[in-house]
Design a protein around this motif. Structure first.
Motif, PDB file in Angstrom:
ATOM      1  N   PRO A 278       0.832  -1.204   0.000  1.00 15.87           N
ATOM      2  CA  PRO A 278       0.000   0.000   0.000  1.00 15.87           C
ATOM      3  C   PRO A 278       0.872   1.262   0.000  1.00 15.87           C
ATOM      4  N   GLN A 279       0.338   2.331  -0.594  1.00 16.97           N
ATOM      5  CA  GLN A 279       1.091   3.579  -0.688  1.00 16.97           C
ATOM      6  C   GLN A 279       1.410   4.179   0.680  1.00 16.97           C
ATOM      7  N   VAL A 280       0.590   3.830   1.687  1.00 18.14           N
ATOM      8  CA  VAL A 280       0.808   4.406   3.016  1.00 18.14           C
ATOM      9  C   VAL A 280       2.191   4.031   3.562  1.00 18.14           C
ATOM     10  N   VAL A 281       2.679   2.838   3.205  1.00 17.03           N
ATOM     11  CA  VAL A 281       4.008   2.424   3.647  1.00 17.03           C
ATOM     12  C   VAL A 281       5.062   3.398   3.108  1.00 17.03           C
ATOM     13  N   GLY A 282       4.921   3.738   1.839  1.00 16.50           N
ATOM     14  CA  GLY A 282       5.854   4.696   1.242  1.00 16.50           C
ATOM     15  C   GLY A 282       5.783   6.056   1.902  1.00 16.50           C
TER      16      GLY A 282
ATOM     17  N   THR B 278      -2.234  20.971  10.515  1.00 17.95           N
ATOM     18  CA  THR B 278      -2.681  20.395   9.242  1.00 17.95           C
ATOM     19  C   THR B 278      -2.727  18.873   9.333  1.00 17.95           C
ATOM     20  N   SER B 279      -1.783  18.265  10.072  1.00 17.35           N
ATOM     21  CA  SER B 279      -1.840  16.807  10.165  1.00 17.35           C
ATOM     22  C   SER B 279      -3.024  16.380  11.027  1.00 17.35           C
ATOM     23  N   GLU B 280      -3.411  17.214  11.993  1.00 15.38           N
ATOM     24  CA  GLU B 280      -4.614  16.930  12.781  1.00 15.38           C
ATOM     25  C   GLU B 280      -5.849  16.958  11.873  1.00 15.38           C
ATOM     26  N   ILE B 281      -5.902  17.942  10.973  1.00 17.08           N
ATOM     27  CA  ILE B 281      -7.011  17.984  10.020  1.00 17.08           C
ATOM     28  C   ILE B 281      -6.965  16.738   9.135  1.00 17.08           C
ATOM     29  N   GLY B 282      -5.744  16.313   8.781  1.00 16.61           N
ATOM     30  CA  GLY B 282      -5.584  15.112   7.958  1.00 16.61           C
ATOM     31  C   GLY B 282      -6.188  13.884   8.616  1.00 16.61           C
TER      32      GLY B 282
ATOM     33  N   ILE C  97      -3.503  17.215  -0.020  1.00 14.67           N
ATOM     34  CA  ILE C  97      -2.630  17.905   0.933  1.00 14.67           C
ATOM     35  C   ILE C  97      -2.627  17.313   2.341  1.00 14.67           C
ATOM     36  N   PHE C  98      -3.802  16.993   2.904  1.00 16.46           N
ATOM     37  CA  PHE C  98      -3.821  16.713   4.341  1.00 16.46           C
ATOM     38  C   PHE C  98      -3.321  15.309   4.718  1.00 16.46           C
ATOM     39  N   SER C  99      -3.713  14.276   3.955  1.00 11.20           N
ATOM     40  CA  SER C  99      -3.255  12.930   4.310  1.00 11.20           C
ATOM     41  C   SER C  99      -1.742  12.779   4.187  1.00 11.20           C
ATOM     42  N   PRO C 100      -1.136  13.216   3.084  1.00 10.03           N
ATOM     43  CA  PRO C 100       0.317  13.100   3.017  1.00 10.03           C
ATOM     44  C   PRO C 100       1.006  13.780   4.197  1.00 10.03           C
TER      45      PRO C 100
ATOM     46  N   THR D  29      -4.129   1.864  -1.759  1.00 11.21           N
ATOM     47  CA  THR D  29      -5.010   2.546  -0.829  1.00 11.21           C
ATOM     48  C   THR D  29      -5.585   3.757  -1.530  1.00 11.21           C
ATOM     49  N   THR D  30      -6.651   4.277  -0.950  1.00 11.05           N
ATOM     50  CA  THR D  30      -7.303   5.416  -1.581  1.00 11.05           C
ATOM     51  C   THR D  30      -6.947   6.725  -0.909  1.00 11.05           C
ATOM     52  N   HIS D  31      -6.087   6.677   0.098  1.00  8.37           N
ATOM     53  CA  HIS D  31      -5.922   7.882   0.907  1.00  8.37           C
ATOM     54  C   HIS D  31      -4.758   8.771   0.507  1.00  8.37           C
ATOM     55  N   ILE D  32      -3.915   8.279  -0.372  1.00  6.36           N
ATOM     56  CA  ILE D  32      -2.753   9.103  -0.698  1.00  6.36           C
ATOM     57  C   ILE D  32      -2.726   9.409  -2.186  1.00  6.36           C
TER      58      ILE D  32
END
Lengths: 401, 401
Positions: free
Chosen positions: B30-34, B59-63, B276-279, B398-401
């Motif tokens: 999954p891209q989240v690992v990267g 911003t990461s809290e908003i993420g 922007i927010f998830s990354p 994954t769909t989040h990144i």
């Protein structure tokens, strides 16, 4: 434990800008007017609910960068080539006349008291008056069904060139703020920046053309595009002392004729804009606007500034159109169509404040100019431009909120 | 003059998480690992390019709020009702076994030295181990073509319930951090919050149902939905001492069966997230991960934690499935399917750190668990679950990144 109030502040800004934006729309005004009013109401002038924080400052900066990036992306280079010279002359006169008049007006109201930045401050009021809002102009013309006529095309082209000129003037003037820096150095920096733009533009144009033809990953291109915009904004400010929004605008301009990439990026940036960043930007301008300072001579200055803003655009642009062989009636229509200010004037004012060239008590008059010119442009155009229609009437609305 | 470095930081985070995400995808992870690796590389462990700022924190809290809001929105209540009891028992065993084992493991490695929070810290390691990642599970099953079989449905249901249980456990445990507060008061607060949720949920469900049936303004509904999520997150933290992400998750759950609204909101939140927010959220976890502290006993602890994480989910969930009448082979498959951790474990760890319950030197072991369990779940499932397929293989992403 950190404070979570910023979550509530964002929600309040989103809901109030939307609510007042919808009310504005109901009375046939652009939503941006409502968003500004929402900020004024939330800020110290009325409720004092929201105050400026580092977080709001940074998110609103991202907001304006996104707006200018999209303005660059939206530029129709082919259209610009077609109307070419006529639009250029209209825009040039429409920049020079308000620039001179705004500068003069400042001297009339605020005589020089030995402030080394006095001339620049005066000049900056002129700069604020130069900016025609492309979006408001286009939307008004579309509603009128005049977007594709001779006058419409000339206005559209002039509005685009006006934007570019405004950005250049802004860059030159804010580059001169540091008194120890020579104007030749400022100009050299600007030239260097444009050289860089040429090189980077060439490379990025190639790269994104290839990306959008070989890949079908809209997300990826949008992320690369946005990152490119952020980097160019940073480089402009950090290494050249040129406003970040200039970088953002040219990042958009570089990508604007790669049709596929432009479309993907624009779509994603639009969502990013209206879902969070644009409302914060517009509200934060309202929050900055301290209406309680609007007394006595400042009210008179506001009225004078408004009058100058309207009259100089009509005279400047009308003169340009007349010089290029338009009829008197058409020249007048062109001038009217260029009256509306909007985001760009606010963005320029914001930049001026950051550079120390616009005192906070001058914000209310500027916001007033933006709101009133935005309000009356559709009204004036409907009154004085009556023939033919190439499209059915479409409700006036902006796309940014 | 403010600093514009945050623009560059955002661009670096966007580009590096995307680049390493794509590399992860290329090797079927999954891209989240990267994205996590990108954060580790940017942070103090490797390059030291990016440091935590107030802006990145917010911003990461908003993420993470957006991620949990979407997890709530994605919940399929009908599916949940169908698999009902079996999923509930699987989830319950799958929560209790890792919770107990994780707590015990902490005591083995870090004997009590009089820290009043020691038990809670131990418990929190257990809490981190409870969280199965719905998205990774679902995507693995989809890739396997097993999403709609008996095992797949049970896993899906259990993963959803597991999420809700994890959130409740998180809420209870973090509510107990303040030693002056009685546990009865914490439970009372939680009950009060759920009562509020019931009332607000009823009203908002009505309101949004009406909105999405009478209006066709996707933007407007998305903005209202996001604002609702932000307000509920704030209210949870500010008035109930309950994690903001719990509020965000339940905001999503309240809206999840209003099909139209759910779809609009999810689409817009997805863009907001990946643009922007998830990354920034995932990278900021990597940035927090100080790998240089990973020496001696901590390496052994990491290995033990990883082993416990894998084995306890297989035993716990497998036991639950066996109790509900699944065959031994199917029970084993269910357990395997629940091994993958993911965003949620990281989110919980993040919350624990904010509440002072997870010391920063425990971040690397947790990140290791997330990365390795995420990696091996698809591999284990492919090895041990070989029959039938209801869908063609779809690339894991994954769909989040």
């Amino acid at each position: 434990m950190q404070s979570y109030e910023f979550l509530l502040v964002i929600a309040i800004i989103l809901l109030s800008t939307k609510l007042l934006g919808l009310i504005s729309e109901r009375v046939h005004m652009p939503q941006v007017v409502g968003a500004l009013l929402a900020g004024i109401i939330l800020g110290p002038s009325v409720l004092g609910l929201v105050e400026e924080t580092d977080f709001l400052l940074k998110t609103s900066e991202i907001g304006v960068i996104i707006l200018m990036f999209m303005a660059g992306l939206d530029t129709d280079l082919d259209e610009l080539k077609k109307t070419g010279l006529a639009s250029f002359v209209i825009a040039l006169c429409g920049v020079l006349v308000p620039l001179a008049a705004g500068t003069g007006l400042f001297y009339v109201f605020f005589p020089d008291a030995g402030d080394p930045l006095h001339f620049l401050k005066a000049l900056f009021i002129g700069v604020v008056l130069t900016a025609t809002s492309v979006s408001i102009t286009v939307e008004t013309l579309r509603e009128m069904g005049k977007l594709k006529g001779k006058v419409g095309t000339a206005i559209l082209g002039a509005a685009i060139i006006d934007d570019i000129m405004g950005i250049i003037v802004l860059t030159v003037v804010s580059g001169m703020t540091d008194p120890s820096v020579k104007i030749s150095a400022v100009l050299l920096r600007i030239v260097a920046f444009f050289v860089l733009l040429g090189v980077v533009g060439f490379v990025m144009h190639k790269l994104f053309s290839q990306l959008s033809s070989t890949w079908h990953q809209h997300r990826r291109i949008a992320i690369y595009g946005f990152s490119f915009c952020l980097i160019l904004s940073f480089v402009a400010e950090h290494y050249f002392g040129i406003a970040d929004i200039t970088g953002a605008y040219f990042a958009g301009l570089i990508l604007c004729n790669i049709m596929e990439a432009r479309e993907y990026i624009n779509k994603k940036m639009t969502v990013l804009g209206y879902m969070i960043f644009s409302p914060i930007f517009f509200a934060s301008i309202g929050i900055k606007t301290e209406l309680s300072g609007l007394t006595g001579s400042l009210i008179i200055f506001s009225a004078a500034l408004l009058l100058v803003a309207i009259v100089t655009k009509i005279i400047g642009c009308g003169l340009g159109a007349k010089l290029m062989g338009f009829s008197l009636q058409d020249s007048f229509s062109v001038g009217l169509g260029m009256v509306s200010r909007g985001e760009v004037a606010l963005i320029v004012a914001q930049k001026g404040a950051q550079a120390g060239l616009i005192d906070s008590h001058l914000f209310p008059p500027i916001v007033l100019v933006v709101i009133v010119t935005t309000l009356i442009t559709p009204i004036l155009l409907k009154m004085f431009m009556k023939d033919g229609s190439d499209e059915s009437a479409v409700a006036l609305k902006t796309t940014h909120i």
